[in-house]
Design a protein around this motif. Sequence first.
Motif, PDB file in Angstrom:
ATOM      1  N   LEU A   1       0.775  -1.166   0.012  1.00 21.69           N
ATOM      2  CA  LEU A   1       0.042  -0.059  -0.111  1.00 21.69           C
ATOM      3  C   LEU A   1       0.919   1.126   0.057  1.00 21.69           C
ATOM      4  O   LEU A   1       1.967   1.293   0.379  1.00 21.69           O
ATOM      5  N   PRO A   2       0.432   2.512  -0.415  1.00 18.48           N
ATOM      6  CA  PRO A   2       1.235   3.465  -0.420  1.00 18.48           C
ATOM      7  C   PRO A   2       1.847   4.106   1.050  1.00 18.48           C
ATOM      8  O   PRO A   2       1.002   3.658   1.837  1.00 18.48           O
TER       9      PRO A   2
ATOM     10  N   CYS B   1      -0.621  10.527   3.732  1.00 20.19           N
ATOM     11  CA  CYS B   1      -0.269   9.415   2.926  1.00 20.19           C
ATOM     12  C   CYS B   1      -0.382  10.044   1.477  1.00 20.19           C
ATOM     13  O   CYS B   1      -1.345  10.701   1.210  1.00 20.19           O
TER      14      CYS B   1
ATOM     15  N   LEU C   1      -5.012   6.408   4.532  1.00 15.60           N
ATOM     16  CA  LEU C   1      -5.052   5.265   3.282  1.00 15.60           C
ATOM     17  C   LEU C   1      -6.367   5.016   2.826  1.00 15.60           C
ATOM     18  O   LEU C   1      -6.578   5.004   1.608  1.00 15.60           O
TER      19      LEU C   1
ATOM     20  N   ARG D   1      -8.146   7.254   0.361  1.00 15.55           N
ATOM     21  CA  ARG D   1      -7.436   7.214  -1.196  1.00 15.55           C
ATOM     22  C   ARG D   1      -7.763   5.878  -1.798  1.00 15.55           C
ATOM     23  O   ARG D   1      -7.515   6.080  -2.985  1.00 15.55           O
ATOM     24  N   LEU D   2      -8.303   4.889  -1.006  1.00 15.93           N
ATOM     25  CA  LEU D   2      -8.478   3.754  -1.887  1.00 15.93           C
ATOM     26  C   LEU D   2      -9.718   3.599  -2.766  1.00 15.93           C
ATOM     27  O   LEU D   2     -10.882   3.990  -1.963  1.00 15.93           O
ATOM     28  N   ARG D   3      -9.875   3.811  -3.919  1.00 10.63           N
ATOM     29  CA  ARG D   3     -10.986   3.716  -4.880  1.00 10.63           C
ATOM     30  C   ARG D   3     -11.664   2.429  -5.039  1.00 10.63           C
ATOM     31  O   ARG D   3     -12.850   2.400  -5.212  1.00 10.63           O
ATOM     32  N   SER D   4     -10.762   1.531  -4.727  1.00  9.81           N
ATOM     33  CA  SER D   4     -11.314  -0.005  -4.829  1.00  9.81           C
ATOM     34  C   SER D   4     -12.078  -0.354  -3.738  1.00  9.81           C
ATOM     35  O   SER D   4     -12.046   0.210  -2.647  1.00  9.81           O
TER      36      SER D   4
ATOM     37  N   VAL E   1      -6.059  -2.747  -7.968  1.00 12.46           N
ATOM     38  CA  VAL E   1      -6.397  -1.773  -7.020  1.00 12.46           C
ATOM     39  C   VAL E   1      -6.271  -0.293  -7.532  1.00 12.46           C
ATOM     40  O   VAL E   1      -5.253   0.134  -8.178  1.00 12.46           O
ATOM     41  N   GLU E   2      -7.204   0.577  -7.000  1.00 16.22           N
ATOM     42  CA  GLU E   2      -7.206   1.802  -7.803  1.00 16.22           C
ATOM     43  C   GLU E   2      -7.086   2.877  -6.684  1.00 16.22           C
ATOM     44  O   GLU E   2      -7.911   2.745  -5.511  1.00 16.22           O
ATOM     45  N   TRP E   3      -6.179   3.751  -6.759  1.00 10.99           N
ATOM     46  CA  TRP E   3      -5.894   4.839  -5.553  1.00 10.99           C
ATOM     47  C   TRP E   3      -6.247   6.056  -6.140  1.00 10.99           C
ATOM     48  O   TRP E   3      -5.831   6.500  -7.328  1.00 10.99           O
ATOM     49  N   ASP E   4      -6.594   6.795  -5.285  1.00 12.00           N
ATOM     50  CA  ASP E   4      -6.846   8.337  -5.399  1.00 12.00           C
ATOM     51  C   ASP E   4      -5.524   8.903  -5.565  1.00 12.00           C
ATOM     52  O   ASP E   4      -4.659   8.846  -4.752  1.00 12.00           O
TER      53      ASP E   4
END
Length: 274
Positions: free
Chosen positions: A53-54, A78, A142, A145-148, A167-170
Motif C-alpha cells: 500500500l502507499p 499519505c 489510506l 485514497r482507496l477507490r477500490s 487496486v485503484e488509488w486516488d
Amino acid sequence: MPESTKEASDAIRLIMDERAFGDAGKKVIVEERLQGREVSVLAITDGRSILVLPPCQDHKRLLDDDRGPNTGGMGAFCPSDAIDETTMARIEREVLVPTVDALKRDGIDYRGVLYAGLMLTHAGPKVLEFNVRFGDPECQALMVRLRSDAIELMLAACTRTLDKVDVEWDPRPSVCIVLASDGYPAKPRKGTPIHGIEDAEAMEDVTVFHAGTARNADGDIVTAGGRVLNVVALGDTLPAARERAYEAVRRIRFEGMQVRSDIAGQTVATPNRA
Ligand code: GLY
C-alpha cells in the motif's frame, strides 16, 4: 530514548531496580539507536502475493515538534514524502518478501495486513516494529485514497486471489488529524460533549472518523476515549490536503481538545480549543 549516558542509566535503574514495568524489567535489551525519518509501510498478503500500500507517516508524540509523551498517533499523511519508488522496491524486496517467506517456512498461513514500522537511515531502511493489523491513524489516511472496494481486497487476501485484483488509488494525498481528549494519553476525560462534527463533514473531500465517541442519555455525541475523532482530508497537494484538514478541525470543538498543529508539515494557526 535517552539523550545521555545518565538518562540511560536512570532509565535502566527505573526499569530493573524499581521495576516500573513489573517483572518485564527482569531483562533489558539494548538496541542500536537509529536516526532518520520514520515511515509506515503496510501491505496486504494472501500468503503468496503481496500488495504493498502507499507509504504513510504518522506523528506519535502528543505535542508539536515531536515533544511530549508517546501516543498511538496524533496524525498521519499519505503518501509519505520521505520515500521514493526505489526505496519502496527495496522495502518490498528486503523486508516484506522475506517476512512472508519466513512465515511460510514456519508453517504459518498468514493472510491479512502486514505493517512494517521503518526508520529510513543513511544505511537504508531498518525495521523498528511489525504489526499484523492496520495502523491507526495510518489506516484512515489510506482508506480515503482507496477507490477500490476494501472488502474485495480483504476477500482476495482470504481466498488467495490477491494477484487477480486491480487496486485503484486516488492520486491526491491525504492528511489525517487526530482530536484527542483532555488528559490523553495518561487519563483521558470521558463524557465531554462534542460540537461541529456535521459542519466539518459538510466540507468537500473531508471525512470524520469516530474513534472514541459515544452518545449520552440525551443523544449528544460525547468523548468516550483518548483519541476521539480523526479528521481526514484529500487535496491536490499535501499542503492543500493539510489546509483543508485543519479548516475542518477548526469547525469541531470540545472542552480540553488536544490537537497537534504541525501534522504533515510546519505548525499552522492553532485550531479551536474550546
Ligand atoms: N500508528 C501506529 C500504530 O498503529 O501502531
